[in-house]
Motif scaffolding. Structure first.
Motif, PDB file in Angstrom:
ATOM      1  N   GLU A 227     -62.757 -27.300  -6.972  1.00 40.53           N
ATOM      2  CA  GLU A 227     -62.942 -25.820  -7.373  1.00 40.53           C
ATOM      3  C   GLU A 227     -61.308 -25.411  -7.766  1.00 40.53           C
ATOM      4  N   MET A 228     -61.220 -24.359  -8.722  1.00 37.77           N
ATOM      5  CA  MET A 228     -59.929 -23.831  -8.881  1.00 37.77           C
ATOM      6  C   MET A 228     -59.501 -23.089  -7.654  1.00 37.77           C
ATOM      7  N   VAL A 229     -58.390 -22.974  -7.558  1.00 46.25           N
ATOM      8  CA  VAL A 229     -57.606 -22.304  -6.325  1.00 46.25           C
ATOM      9  C   VAL A 229     -56.649 -21.531  -6.911  1.00 46.25           C
ATOM     10  N   SER A 230     -56.633 -20.299  -6.168  1.00 47.53           N
ATOM     11  CA  SER A 230     -55.666 -19.009  -6.650  1.00 47.53           C
ATOM     12  C   SER A 230     -54.333 -19.480  -6.040  1.00 47.53           C
ATOM     13  N   ALA A 231     -53.218 -19.463  -6.738  1.00 51.82           N
ATOM     14  CA  ALA A 231     -52.004 -19.657  -6.321  1.00 51.82           C
ATOM     15  C   ALA A 231     -51.377 -18.525  -5.481  1.00 51.82           C
ATOM     16  N   LYS A 232     -51.935 -17.368  -5.854  1.00 53.20           N
ATOM     17  CA  LYS A 232     -51.461 -16.288  -5.122  1.00 53.20           C
ATOM     18  C   LYS A 232     -52.324 -16.232  -3.876  1.00 53.20           C
TER      19      LYS A 232
ATOM     20  N   ASN B   4     -51.614 -17.054   2.239  1.00 55.73           N
ATOM     21  CA  ASN B   4     -52.167 -17.547   3.454  1.00 55.73           C
ATOM     22  C   ASN B   4     -53.727 -17.333   3.551  1.00 55.73           C
ATOM     23  N   ASN B   5     -54.324 -17.274   2.344  1.00 54.81           N
ATOM     24  CA  ASN B   5     -56.056 -17.053   2.440  1.00 54.81           C
ATOM     25  C   ASN B   5     -56.627 -18.065   3.296  1.00 54.81           C
ATOM     26  N   LYS B   6     -57.354 -17.584   4.302  1.00 54.42           N
ATOM     27  CA  LYS B   6     -58.078 -18.727   5.152  1.00 54.42           C
ATOM     28  C   LYS B   6     -59.319 -19.408   4.183  1.00 54.42           C
ATOM     29  N   ASN B   7     -59.980 -18.582   3.444  1.00 58.36           N
ATOM     30  CA  ASN B   7     -61.022 -19.242   2.742  1.00 58.36           C
ATOM     31  C   ASN B   7     -60.378 -20.390   1.807  1.00 58.36           C
ATOM     32  N   THR B   8     -59.127 -19.985   1.218  1.00 59.58           N
ATOM     33  CA  THR B   8     -58.365 -20.847   0.152  1.00 59.58           C
ATOM     34  C   THR B   8     -58.244 -22.474   0.963  1.00 59.58           C
TER      35      THR B   8
ATOM     36  N   PHE C  75     -54.985 -21.766 -10.595  1.00 55.99           N
ATOM     37  CA  PHE C  75     -54.764 -20.981 -11.375  1.00 55.99           C
ATOM     38  C   PHE C  75     -54.147 -19.671 -11.020  1.00 55.99           C
ATOM     39  N   GLY C  76     -53.457 -19.085 -12.001  1.00 58.26           N
ATOM     40  CA  GLY C  76     -52.583 -17.701 -11.781  1.00 58.26           C
ATOM     41  C   GLY C  76     -51.732 -17.755 -13.093  1.00 58.26           C
TER      42      GLY C  76
ATOM     43  N   ILE D  40     -53.445 -27.301 -13.813  1.00 55.53           N
ATOM     44  CA  ILE D  40     -53.297 -26.026 -14.078  1.00 55.53           C
ATOM     45  C   ILE D  40     -54.523 -25.568 -15.061  1.00 55.53           C
ATOM     46  N   ASN D  41     -55.005 -24.447 -14.489  1.00 59.14           N
ATOM     47  CA  ASN D  41     -56.323 -23.987 -15.275  1.00 59.14           C
ATOM     48  C   ASN D  41     -55.781 -22.900 -16.225  1.00 59.14           C
ATOM     49  N   MET D  42     -55.830 -23.220 -17.546  1.00 57.15           N
ATOM     50  CA  MET D  42     -55.923 -22.361 -18.711  1.00 57.15           C
ATOM     51  C   MET D  42     -57.166 -22.149 -19.641  1.00 57.15           C
ATOM     52  N   GLY D  43     -58.139 -22.367 -18.902  1.00 57.96           N
ATOM     53  CA  GLY D  43     -59.732 -22.399 -19.659  1.00 57.96           C
ATOM     54  C   GLY D  43     -60.692 -21.341 -19.016  1.00 57.96           C
ATOM     55  N   CYS D  44     -60.663 -20.718 -17.570  1.00 59.39           N
ATOM     56  CA  CYS D  44     -61.292 -20.392 -17.363  1.00 59.39           C
ATOM     57  C   CYS D  44     -61.757 -18.828 -17.882  1.00 59.39           C
ATOM     58  N   PRO D  45     -62.799 -18.701 -18.140  1.00 56.99           N
ATOM     59  CA  PRO D  45     -63.465 -17.482 -19.094  1.00 56.99           C
ATOM     60  C   PRO D  45     -63.801 -16.226 -18.232  1.00 56.99           C
ATOM     61  N   VAL D  46     -63.845 -16.327 -17.054  1.00 54.21           N
ATOM     62  CA  VAL D  46     -64.386 -15.097 -16.324  1.00 54.21           C
ATOM     63  C   VAL D  46     -63.895 -14.076 -16.386  1.00 54.21           C
TER      64      VAL D  46
END
Length: 323
Positions: free
Chosen positions: A42-47, A52-56, A74-75, A98-104
């Motif tokens: 699943e894509m993960v947010s670089a931010k 240090n997000n625990k869910n990530t 992604f970012g 690197i995600n450059m396709g997510c449309p959300v």
């Protein structure tokens, strides 16, 4: 058909597409068992990694049995993406995507995902810095374009190649299309003709014949399968067998479907715990049983399951008549 991405050798060229809320560890293990060549997480947010997000951290869990694995970030900040890629490089993934396709909308409105297709200069910055930051192969997933007025997959793919990426995956739809309409495989062919790095085709693969036709029509090096495999991890085995031998494996029996749902539920229980795992199983059961007679009634029943015992009682009681 084998495929090499950077220094990573895949046993075959079938790739599980990264899908938020779907390609978690339990589902990836099932797809691996069915012969998938490369599993995308699943894509993960670089931010989120930066803060240090625990869910990530849980999203980035990898099991040794599923290798090789592609971890997708992604970012839109080239420094954060490249620095976080370096920070997590010791994790046991094989390829960084690197995600450059997510449309959300919430992703696109931040200038991330498929919004990057509108900014070739930023694409170049992100890929260049990330390739330089880590030793592992870097790949990029793109779309046909942002909309029909800006179909620029070929231009973006050339930039990605020029920055040192190891491969590019192309979804044959624009961001504006989301997942509607028919995927344009011709854009995948045009990208393949324009670059020399491996090109992975994505969009509308739901059968072995689809995979064969995509490779013939586009010349793509790999086939990425997304929504077609939800509730159907058997698809990887079906495609591999057909491409290798020409044999068409029949769709799974009701007993095989039941066994897969139970196995999936037990993996959810192990890695997610009962509360979260069983709630997530509700959508998977709906996918596994879609198309059967009376499946709507089953979906209503599955929405009330709370425990693994509930799931086992419901699924083990299934008969052809119930479905």
């Amino acid at each position: 058909m084998e495929l090499k991405i950077g220094n990573v050798n895949l046993k075959n060229n079938l790739i599980l597409a990264p899908m938020a809320g779907v390609t978690d560890l339990p589902f990836r293990l099932l797809c691996k068992d069915q012969g998938c060549g490369l599993l995308c997480m699943e894509m993960v947010s670089a931010k989120a990694i930066y803060f240090n997000n625990k869910n990530t951290e849980a999203l980035m869990e990898i099991h040794e049995e599923e290798m090789p694995v592609s971890l997708q970030l992604f970012g839109s900040d080239s420094d954060i993406i490249s620095e976080m890629a370096k920070r997590i490089e010791e994790k046991p993934f094989d390829i960084l995507d690197i995600n450059m396709g997510c449309p959300v909308p919430k992703v696109v409105n931040n200038g991330e995902g498929s919004a990057l297709m509108k900014n070739p200069k930023l694409v170049e910055e992100i890929v260049t810095k990330t390739v330089k930051a880590i030793q592992k192969p870097v790949t990029v997933k793109i779309r046909k374009g942002f909309n029909d007025d800006s179909v620029n997959a070929v231009e973006i793919a050339k930039i990605i190649e020029g920055c040192g990426a190891a491969a590019v995956a192309v979804h044959g739809r624009t961001r504006e299309q989301y997942y509607s309409g028919k995927a344009d495989w011709d854009i995948i062919r045009r990208v393949k003709e324009a670059v020399s790095i491996p090109v992975v085709g994505n969009g509308d693969i739901e059968s072995p014949l689809d995979a064969e036709r995509m490779m013939k029509e586009t010349g793509c090096d790999g086939v990425m399968i997304g929504r077609g495999v939800r509730g159907n991890p058997w698809l990887f085995r079906q495609i591999n067998t057909y491409l290798d031998t020409g044999e068409r494996i029949p769709k799974p029996t009701l007993e095989e479907v039941r066994d897969m749902i139970i196995r999936h539920g037990r993996l959810q229980l192990r890695y997610k715990g009962e509360h979260q795992g069983m709630r997530e199983m509700r959508k998977h059961v709906a996918w596994y049983t879609a198309g059967y007679p009376n499946s709507a009634r089953l979906r209503n029943q599955v929405n009330s399951i709370e425990t693994m015992d509930d799931l086992e009682r419901l699924i083990e009681g299934l008969t052809v008549n119930v479905l």
